[in-house]
Design a protein around this motif. Structure first.
Motif, PDB file in Angstrom:
ATOM      1  N   ARG A 119      -6.010 -13.148  -1.604  1.00 17.25           N
ATOM      2  CA  ARG A 119      -7.108 -13.823  -0.755  1.00 17.25           C
ATOM      3  C   ARG A 119      -7.428 -13.769   0.362  1.00 17.25           C
ATOM      4  O   ARG A 119      -8.444 -13.676   0.852  1.00 17.25           O
ATOM      5  CB  ARG A 119      -6.049 -15.170  -0.949  1.00 17.25           C
ATOM      6  N   MET A 120      -6.480 -12.611   1.131  1.00 14.23           N
ATOM      7  CA  MET A 120      -6.954 -12.349   2.343  1.00 14.23           C
ATOM      8  C   MET A 120      -8.045 -11.037   2.770  1.00 14.23           C
ATOM      9  O   MET A 120      -8.624 -10.604   3.681  1.00 14.23           O
ATOM     10  CB  MET A 120      -6.226 -11.999   3.824  1.00 14.23           C
ATOM     11  N   SER A 161       3.203  -0.771   1.779  1.00 14.23           N
ATOM     12  CA  SER A 161       1.524  -0.659   2.663  1.00 14.23           C
ATOM     13  C   SER A 161       0.785  -2.086   3.218  1.00 14.23           C
ATOM     14  O   SER A 161       0.765  -1.400   4.517  1.00 14.23           O
ATOM     15  CB  SER A 161      -0.033   0.429   2.041  1.00 14.23           C
ATOM     16  N   SER A 162       0.878  -2.612   2.483  1.00 15.93           N
ATOM     17  CA  SER A 162       0.084  -4.383   3.116  1.00 15.93           C
ATOM     18  C   SER A 162       0.733  -4.837   4.228  1.00 15.93           C
ATOM     19  O   SER A 162      -0.014  -5.493   5.041  1.00 15.93           O
ATOM     20  CB  SER A 162      -0.771  -4.721   2.301  1.00 15.93           C
ATOM     21  N   GLY A 163       1.832  -4.609   4.686  1.00 18.11           N
ATOM     22  CA  GLY A 163       2.725  -4.900   5.644  1.00 18.11           C
ATOM     23  C   GLY A 163       3.165  -4.603   6.878  1.00 18.11           C
ATOM     24  O   GLY A 163       3.256  -4.701   8.033  1.00 18.11           O
ATOM     25  N   GLY A 164       1.827  -3.608   6.214  1.00 22.92           N
ATOM     26  CA  GLY A 164       1.228  -2.738   7.959  1.00 22.92           C
ATOM     27  C   GLY A 164       0.831  -3.534   8.921  1.00 22.92           C
ATOM     28  O   GLY A 164       0.154  -4.809   8.748  1.00 22.92           O
ATOM     29  N   ALA A 205       5.940  -6.877   1.119  1.00 24.64           N
ATOM     30  CA  ALA A 205       5.084  -7.623   0.593  1.00 24.64           C
ATOM     31  C   ALA A 205       5.826  -9.183   1.630  1.00 24.64           C
ATOM     32  O   ALA A 205       4.216 -10.317   1.825  1.00 24.64           O
ATOM     33  CB  ALA A 205       4.802  -8.229  -0.244  1.00 24.64           C
ATOM     34  N   LEU A 257       6.751   2.055  -4.411  1.00 27.11           N
ATOM     35  CA  LEU A 257       7.124   1.155  -3.363  1.00 27.11           C
ATOM     36  C   LEU A 257       6.080   1.789  -1.884  1.00 27.11           C
ATOM     37  O   LEU A 257       5.846   0.260  -1.022  1.00 27.11           O
ATOM     38  CB  LEU A 257       8.697   1.835  -2.775  1.00 27.11           C
ATOM     39  N   GLY A 266       2.721 -18.715  -4.968  1.00 25.90           N
ATOM     40  CA  GLY A 266       1.281 -18.605  -3.834  1.00 25.90           C
ATOM     41  C   GLY A 266       0.107 -17.675  -4.220  1.00 25.90           C
ATOM     42  O   GLY A 266      -0.668 -17.311  -3.497  1.00 25.90           O
ATOM     43  N   GLU A 284       2.585  -9.901   3.660  1.00 25.82           N
ATOM     44  CA  GLU A 284       1.790 -10.535   3.229  1.00 25.82           C
ATOM     45  C   GLU A 284       1.381 -11.914   3.470  1.00 25.82           C
ATOM     46  O   GLU A 284       0.029 -12.518   4.318  1.00 25.82           O
ATOM     47  CB  GLU A 284       1.161 -10.429   1.787  1.00 25.82           C
ATOM     48  N   THR A 301       3.069   1.702  -1.991  1.00 31.88           N
ATOM     49  CA  THR A 301       1.830   1.066  -2.337  1.00 31.88           C
ATOM     50  C   THR A 301       1.784  -0.178  -1.524  1.00 31.88           C
ATOM     51  O   THR A 301       1.647  -1.619  -0.852  1.00 31.88           O
ATOM     52  CB  THR A 301       0.822   1.527  -3.166  1.00 31.88           C
ATOM     53  N   ALA A 302       3.272  -1.019  -2.464  1.00 33.74           N
ATOM     54  CA  ALA A 302       3.696  -2.013  -2.080  1.00 33.74           C
ATOM     55  C   ALA A 302       3.839  -3.197  -0.978  1.00 33.74           C
ATOM     56  O   ALA A 302       3.948  -3.888  -0.159  1.00 33.74           O
ATOM     57  CB  ALA A 302       5.306  -1.938  -2.763  1.00 33.74           C
ATOM     58  N   TYR A 342      -9.521  -8.109   5.936  1.00 31.64           N
ATOM     59  CA  TYR A 342      -9.080  -6.850   6.160  1.00 31.64           C
ATOM     60  C   TYR A 342     -10.050  -6.269   6.288  1.00 31.64           C
ATOM     61  O   TYR A 342     -11.148  -5.868   5.837  1.00 31.64           O
ATOM     62  CB  TYR A 342      -8.368  -6.296   4.877  1.00 31.64           C
ATOM     63  N   GLY A 359       8.766 -12.274  -5.282  1.00 27.86           N
ATOM     64  CA  GLY A 359       7.272 -12.150  -4.196  1.00 27.86           C
ATOM     65  C   GLY A 359       6.592 -11.282  -3.838  1.00 27.86           C
ATOM     66  O   GLY A 359       5.703 -11.044  -2.729  1.00 27.86           O
ATOM     67  N   TRP A 360       6.879  -9.884  -4.680  1.00 29.53           N
ATOM     68  CA  TRP A 360       6.280  -8.887  -3.513  1.00 29.53           C
ATOM     69  C   TRP A 360       4.740  -8.704  -3.774  1.00 29.53           C
ATOM     70  O   TRP A 360       3.976  -7.781  -2.738  1.00 29.53           O
ATOM     71  CB  TRP A 360       7.026  -7.622  -4.185  1.00 29.53           C
ATOM     72  N   PHE A 361       4.544  -9.315  -5.227  1.00 34.92           N
ATOM     73  CA  PHE A 361       3.143  -8.761  -5.655  1.00 34.92           C
ATOM     74  C   PHE A 361       2.269  -9.966  -5.620  1.00 34.92           C
ATOM     75  O   PHE A 361       3.477 -11.142  -6.500  1.00 34.92           O
ATOM     76  CB  PHE A 361       3.343  -7.610  -6.841  1.00 34.92           C
ATOM     77  N   VAL A 411      -0.134  -1.242  -8.301  1.00 34.55           N
ATOM     78  CA  VAL A 411       1.583  -1.604  -8.811  1.00 34.55           C
ATOM     79  C   VAL A 411       1.739  -1.951 -10.018  1.00 34.55           C
ATOM     80  O   VAL A 411       1.754  -0.955 -11.034  1.00 34.55           O
ATOM     81  CB  VAL A 411       2.110  -1.562  -7.308  1.00 34.55           C
ATOM     82  N   GLN A 415      -1.845  -1.661  -3.991  1.00 37.41           N
ATOM     83  CA  GLN A 415      -0.454  -2.523  -4.278  1.00 37.41           C
ATOM     84  C   GLN A 415      -0.640  -3.607  -5.336  1.00 37.41           C
ATOM     85  O   GLN A 415      -0.186  -3.300  -5.791  1.00 37.41           O
ATOM     86  CB  GLN A 415      -1.016  -4.113  -2.836  1.00 37.41           C
ATOM     87  N   SER A 464       0.535 -12.440   7.147  1.00 37.37           N
ATOM     88  CA  SER A 464      -0.442 -12.487   7.768  1.00 37.37           C
ATOM     89  C   SER A 464      -1.621 -13.736   6.709  1.00 37.37           C
ATOM     90  O   SER A 464      -2.618 -13.758   7.718  1.00 37.37           O
ATOM     91  CB  SER A 464      -0.969 -11.542   6.614  1.00 37.37           C
ATOM     92  N   ARG A 465      -1.886 -14.065   5.779  1.00 36.56           N
ATOM     93  CA  ARG A 465      -2.426 -15.367   5.776  1.00 36.56           C
ATOM     94  C   ARG A 465      -2.380 -16.265   6.687  1.00 36.56           C
ATOM     95  O   ARG A 465      -3.619 -16.701   6.274  1.00 36.56           O
ATOM     96  CB  ARG A 465      -1.878 -16.126   4.044  1.00 36.56           C
ATOM     97  N   LEU A 492      -5.809  -0.694   0.669  1.00 36.09           N
ATOM     98  CA  LEU A 492      -4.568  -0.513   0.367  1.00 36.09           C
ATOM     99  C   LEU A 492      -3.668  -2.009  -1.063  1.00 36.09           C
ATOM    100  O   LEU A 492      -2.584  -1.898  -1.777  1.00 36.09           O
ATOM    101  CB  LEU A 492      -3.708  -0.571   1.652  1.00 36.09           C
ATOM    102  N   ARG A 513      -7.603  -1.046   4.892  1.00 36.97           N
ATOM    103  CA  ARG A 513      -6.007  -1.756   4.627  1.00 36.97           C
ATOM    104  C   ARG A 513      -7.479  -2.632   3.177  1.00 36.97           C
ATOM    105  O   ARG A 513      -6.542  -3.099   2.037  1.00 36.97           O
ATOM    106  CB  ARG A 513      -5.760  -2.854   5.444  1.00 36.97           C
TER     107      ARG A 513
END
Lengths: 847, 328
Positions: free
Chosen positions: B177-178, A25-28, A65, A20, A506, A68, A22-23, B182, B167-169, B196, B193, A71-72, B189, B186
């Protein structure tokens, strides 16, 4: 219980924390840097990866996420367009790109010399631009080069003029030298890529590739003529040395034997049946002959009337009375056959060839060519060899000409090469046009090969890198049509099954999933309107460049000896009529909307494909033996199939089959024909093929009238190709890939039957029709499209009259795009087979 | 001990020779070779040059115009000097390709192994301690599900739940894509991700067998006399389990885990392929499909070496942790 619960919760929390966190983490907080920042190579930082994996628990901030997604949209406004692709082979160079996906990468990075419109027609004045109409809409096409053609009776000159303002992505100008360099790479004898510019009949090309000049050619032609005229037994004479004499006659012997071997192969391919074996060599079986080269020579010798066979005396060659006791296990070799042929024609290869030869290439001319090339290249006067290709000439910095012998309407498409930068792929120090230096050493393409994975060109995008199964592109500011609107594009590898859901979730913004019944349904379900074009996904369908068919081998499916006789044609029409009747149901159940049934053996994408509105257009195999239509418009599928079977009975009867009215079954086949035929279908051994239902339903229908149509479902498709090469198939199911020009030479011309020397090996139908041959040649040597279309229609009618091919389906391909993220109105309109979604990529925008 | 290891190594070399010979023979005997496929594709997409002409040309270019025996010895003579040639399919030197993909597999395998061990050992011990309890039945059932159901099944479920529905991953791939925009941390990370779901899948399918193994061994140990003695001496249950029972269970576990260590380099073919992770499993899968002899020879020989090494390590470890083996 308390302890176990504690341990369990510890273990579960250990696992879940890792996953979780790591899942999340990219939301930072998004640390945004300019896109295109060079990344650290993940492969090199493995140590960090594992050690940091343990410290992942420390990073606990962030939400989910979903961030994520946010952030896009909020980084630097430079959200990349991501297109889902299948596996790349990392051969992205314009010279070595092999698969369609690699070629797409190459197309993004390079410009193509030749411009074509939506229908595949050539835009000759692309610099200025030309306007053509497609589907009632006028479109103007521009490109990097103008082409003009000058034709005489003997040669054709293509004048190529490129724009003078083209630049490669690194800022270097594009000049005609880059085009010349690109051509020389493609024409180098060591070039191993898939481009076939070398098949173009460019003047001086052969001399360049073989490094034998015209002077040396003439010199050794004279030597050959003298040695040949002196005869095989002479040891000395004017104009040749003893050594040369030996070489000349050894060469003739080799070619003569090769020609005899071709006779053996052709006899084995066409006549190795029980009937012929029983007549020619009673006491032997097909299997025995198949498994022994000696017996093959013996059988061919008897069939070709070089020898006679008698069970008591064995095999005797008539010319020299050599005897072989076949029953005793003594078999002739090709040398024995040669000895007999030599004796029969008193050592005169030309006399032999006039009477016997297996193909069009004369023993003498092939041997002569081989001798000249071998001797010429070894000649000390050859020196630097042939310095250039005389047919390729530079006019000025932006113009050149390519001159070919004769005229071939399809040839110009060979010039649709991509322009590669000399300063990148080659060595500018090694380029000096006036002194015959073309940017690399003859026969050494190592500098070109080294750049295979890192292309550079003048196309709309520059290739950044291929990493993590993603190709990264960046807009080329020097692109001659203007800098593309989308700055970054990624081609991301996806499994085909993930492509549609990838657009929905997406992960990607567009892709090209296999357009099957299931795929179409999935897209329709995703769109709220239940259509292929909706709020989530916009789908474009285009005809696939090629079509599916069921073929018949005229050499095996025939009555008597003549595959061209009316009876033979009737036999094949009997099968074709029933097969054709099952196409609609089968293709609809396999493909649904993703394919249509076709009635002529040509891809619908071609301008030469007959259209329903054309005069004389008719459904394939829809008339009976008397020429009357067998279907009416009110018939159901079942009624049509029954009518087709009745028509087939008529054809079988006309072919000479014996019909028993009492049982309603055929009881005997005429000579040369059989009651049982086999159809090969590469359906993975499990019926997975669009034509599988057609052949299995046909098999069931024909069984009711006493004809055994055996369906052989091959789990390995290479078995099919091997059988086609050997020419032993009766019927088979396959598909043709097509080229942009509808030229039929490779597939239907009589000298292109497999096994014939110099053949393209693609005439698996074994169709040999002089009228068809002349139509094909007339069409390919004409530049009048209307005339060509009429001629091809006549040619197609001949093919259908031979009934060697049942045209089955025209498949559709699709491109899908996310309606939400891609600005569909900026995508090029009217996508076709020849005008892909990338055609105007510089105009494409994201929402 | 040294003599034993040397003897084992010599045997390994002999086995390796025959294994690589067999692999080469099999590769050469495939019904459709790389050159045949390429020649067929090229002839089909552009019939200007016939299949046979392409075949002849390509056979010569790729050195397939010699018989398999000659071919093998040509390969072997190069291979023992460390020259494995260029991959036909990828067009780069085999070792370069291998070096660029192996660490993905290693990271994935290592992460999965850590989680597997962390889950399997405590759960295995607990279910042995409470044999026939609810926990025991639950772990047994889940372990068996993990062992029995194929990886691709779980992958589909994981993608469906975590990528499509929640839609988490991303559906697949190793970066988003981004990624390019980063910071390096990041980016790391981002990669984590994307790892996982593949890791979770490997944990699900790999934990079961280790868990069952731990449980069986623990049960055996718990029934031993010395455990009864320890309990009779009045030691706390915690001390009995952690100090007396677990240490003895560790002996077979260490050998088993030690034996799997080289496997970290072998890649997870199905998981990598379905998640498009550019590891060695996926890379070799594509190479094998294409009939790429240099790459396949290198990879399979490498696998053979790993297997031999794995058994060797197991045997040596066994001797290290169990004095009785050393004595014999």
């Amino acid at each position: 219980m308390k302890k176990s619960a504690r341990l369990l919760s510890f273990a579960v929390s250990l696992a879940m924390t890792g996953t979780l966190l790591t899942a999340c983490s990219s939301g930072g907080t998004a640390t945004t840097t300019a896109g295109g920042t060079d990344t650290t190579t993940a492969a090199a930082s493995q140590g960090e990866e594992t050690s940091a994996a343990a410290s992942e628990t420390a990073v606990s901030e962030g939400t989910t996420a979903e961030a994520e997604q946010t952030s896009r949209e909020t980084t630097d406004g430079e959200t990349p367009l991501v297109i889902g692709y299948s596996q790349f082979s990392e051969k992205f160079s314009p010279f070595y790109a092999d698969t369609a996906y690699d070629q797409d990468v190459s197309s993004m990075v390079n410009i193509q010399l030749l411009t074509t419109d939506r229908a595949g027609a050539i835009i000759m004045n692309a610099i200025e631009g030309e306007t053509t109409t497609y589907n009632g809409t006028e479109y103007t096409y521009t490109g990097p080069a103008d082409f003009s053609i000058e034709r005489s009776d003997t040669e054709t000159t293509y004048d190529i003029k490129i724009r003078d303002d083209l630049k490669f992505s690194d800022g270097e100008p594009v000049t005609i030298d880059d085009v010349i360099f690109s051509m020389y790479v493609l024409l180098d004898p060591t070039y191993s890529g898939s481009a076939t510019l070398s098949s173009l009949n460019i003047q001086g090309l052969q001399a360049y590739r073989t490094q034998t000049s015209d002077e040396l050619y003439d010199k050794y032609a004279a030597v050959w003529d003298a040695a040949y005229a002196a005869g095989a037994d002479a040891t000395s004479g004017d104009g040749f040395t003893e050594e040369q004499h030996t070489a000349v006659w050894d060469g003739i012997t080799t070619e003569w034997k090769a020609d005899l071997q071709a006779i053996v192969d052709s006899v084995i391919s066409d006549y190795l049946t029980d009937d012929y074996v029983n007549t020619a060599m009673p006491g032997f079986t097909v299997d025995q002959i198949t498994n022994d080269p000696g017996l093959q020579v013996a059988f061919a010798s008897v069939m070709w009337n070089f020898a006679t066979y008698d069970e008591s005396t064995g095999l005797t060659y008539t010319a020299n009375n050599t005897n072989f006791d076949l029953a005793g296990g003594t078999y002739p070799t090709i040398d024995d056959m040669y000895a007999a042929a030599y004796e029969a024609y008193k050592g005169d290869p030309e006399a032999y060839w006039d009477t016997e030869a297996a193909d069009d290439s004369s023993v003498v001319s092939v041997a002569k060519e081989n001798f000249i090339v071998a001797a010429g290249s070894a000649d000390p006067d050859n020196g630097g060899g042939v310095a250039n290709i005389s047919g390729i000439k530079k006019v000025n910095d932006y113009e050149m000409t390519v001159t070919t012998d004769g005229f071939d309407a399809a040839a110009i498409y060979q010039l649709a090469i991509q322009v590669a930068p000399l300063h990148y792929y080659g060595d500018t120090a090694k380029y000096d046009y006036d002194n015959n230096q073309f940017g690399f050493d003859f026969g050494d393409l190592s500098s070109v090969q080294d750049k295979t994975a890192q292309p550079l060109g003048a196309g709309a995008y520059t290739f950044d890198r291929y990493e993590n199964k993603i190709v990264y592109f960046e807009a080329n500011p020097n692109y001659y049509k203007g800098e593309p609107k989308i700055k970054y594009i990624q081609f991301r590898e996806m499994n085909d099954s993930d492509k549609i859901s990838g657009v929905i979730t997406g992960t990607i913004d567009g892709s090209d999933p296999s357009f099957t019944l299931d795929a179409a349904n999935e897209i329709k379900q995703d769109n709220s309107n239940g259509e292929l074009v909706g709020d989530k996904i916009t789908t474009y369908t285009v005809d696939n460049l090629g079509y599916g068919y069921i073929g018949a081998n005229a050499a095996n499916v025939k009555v008597g000896d003549d595959p061209a006789s009316e009876q033979s044609k009737d036999l094949r029409k009997a099968f074709a009529t029933v097969l054709a009747a099952y196409r609609d149901v089968s293709i609809n159940s396999y493909y649904g909307d993703a394919a249509t049934v076709i009635n002529y053996p040509i891809s619908n994408t071609s301008w030469a494909a007959p259209q329903e509105s054309d005069e004389g257009y008719q459904l394939a195999y829809s008339v009976d033996v008397d020429g009357n239509p067998i279907y009416t418009s009110s018939m159901t599928d079942e009624e049509k199939q029954a009518a087709a079977l009745q028509a087939a009975i008529g054809y079988f009867k006309a072919a000479g089959y014996t019909f028993d009215d009492a049982t309603g079954k055929f009881t005997a086949a005429p000579e040369g024909a059989r009651l049982e035929y086999e159809v090969l279908i590469p359906a993975d051994g499990e019926g997975n093929h669009p034509s599988f239902n057609i052949v299995s339903d046909t098999s069931a229908a024909l069984a009711t009238i006493g004809i055994n149509f055996v369906v052989n479902d091959l789990s390995n498709s290479s078995v099919l190709w091997d059988t086609l090469d050997a020419g032993t198939q009766d019927f088979w199911c396959a598909a043709w890939g097509a080229t942009i020009d509808p030229d039929m030479y490779q597939i239907y011309y009589s000298s292109n039957i497999p096994g014939v020397e110099g053949s393209s090996e693609s005439n698996h139908y074994h169709i040999t029709d002089s009228d068809l041959d002349s139509l094909i040649m007339e069409a390919r040597t004409s530049d009048d499209q209307t005339f060509r279309k009429t001629t091809y229609k006549a040619a197609l009618d001949i093919i259908l009259d031979w009934a060697v091919e049942v045209p089955v389906y025209q498949r559709l391909n699709c491109n899908i795009f996310s309606t939400e993220r891609v600005n569909i109105s900026t995508l090029t309109p009217d996508i076709t087979t020849f005008w892909g979604w990338m055609s105007e990529i510089e105009k494409l925008e994201l929402n | 001990m040294r003599k034993y290891i040397v003897k084992r190594l010599l045997w390994s070399i002999l086995i390796l020779f025959f294994v690589s010979f067999l692999i080469y023979l099999l590769m050469r005997s495939l019904p459709s070779s790389y050159v045949e496929t390429v020649a067929r594709e090229r002839a089909a997409s552009n019939p200007q040059v016939s299949y046979k002409q392409w075949l002849e040309r390509l056979n010569e270019l790729y050195g397939l115009n010699v018989n398999p025996l000659q071919g093998f010895f040509i390969w072997l003579s190069q291979a023992i000097r460390g020259h494995f040639g260029d991959s036909w399919y990828y067009g780069v030197p085999v070792t370069q390709k291998f070096g660029s993909v192996i660490w993905y597999s290693f990271a994935l395998g290592a992460a999965a192994l850590i989680f597997q061990v962390a889950l399997a050992i405590p759960l295995g011990i607990q279910s042995a301690r409470k044999q026939y309890s609810a926990l025991d039945y639950a772990t047994t059932v889940f372990a068996l599900i993990g062992i029995s159901l194929p990886g691709f099944f779980f992958i589909t479920i994981l993608k469906m739940v975590f990528a499509v529905n929640l839609g988490w991953f991303d559906l697949n791939g190793i970066v988003g894509r981004m990624h390019d925009s980063y910071s390096p941390f990041r980016q790391f990370l981002d990669i984590c991700q994307h790892m996982v779901l593949p890791t979770l899948n490997l944990v699900i399918i790999g934990t079961g067998s280790l868990l069952r193994y731990t449980r069986t061994n623990m049960l055996e140990v718990l029934n031993s006399d010395y455990i009864r003695t320890a309990r009779a001496e009045g030691l706390s249950e915690r001390r009995v389990i952690n100090h007396h029972a677990f240490r003895n269970t560790l002996i077979p576990l260490v050998t088993i885990i030690g034996g799997t260590l080289p496997g970290l380099f072998s890649g997870a073919l199905i998981t990598e392929t379905l998640f498009k992770i550019p590891g060695i499993g996926y890379t070799s899968y594509e190479a094998m499909l294409a009939g790429d002899i240099p790459f396949t020879m290198f990879y399979l020989t490498f696998m053979a070496i790993l297997t031999l090494l794995g058994t060797l390590i197991s045997d040596v470890l066994y001797a290290v942790v169990d004095p009785r083996v050393r004595v014999s």
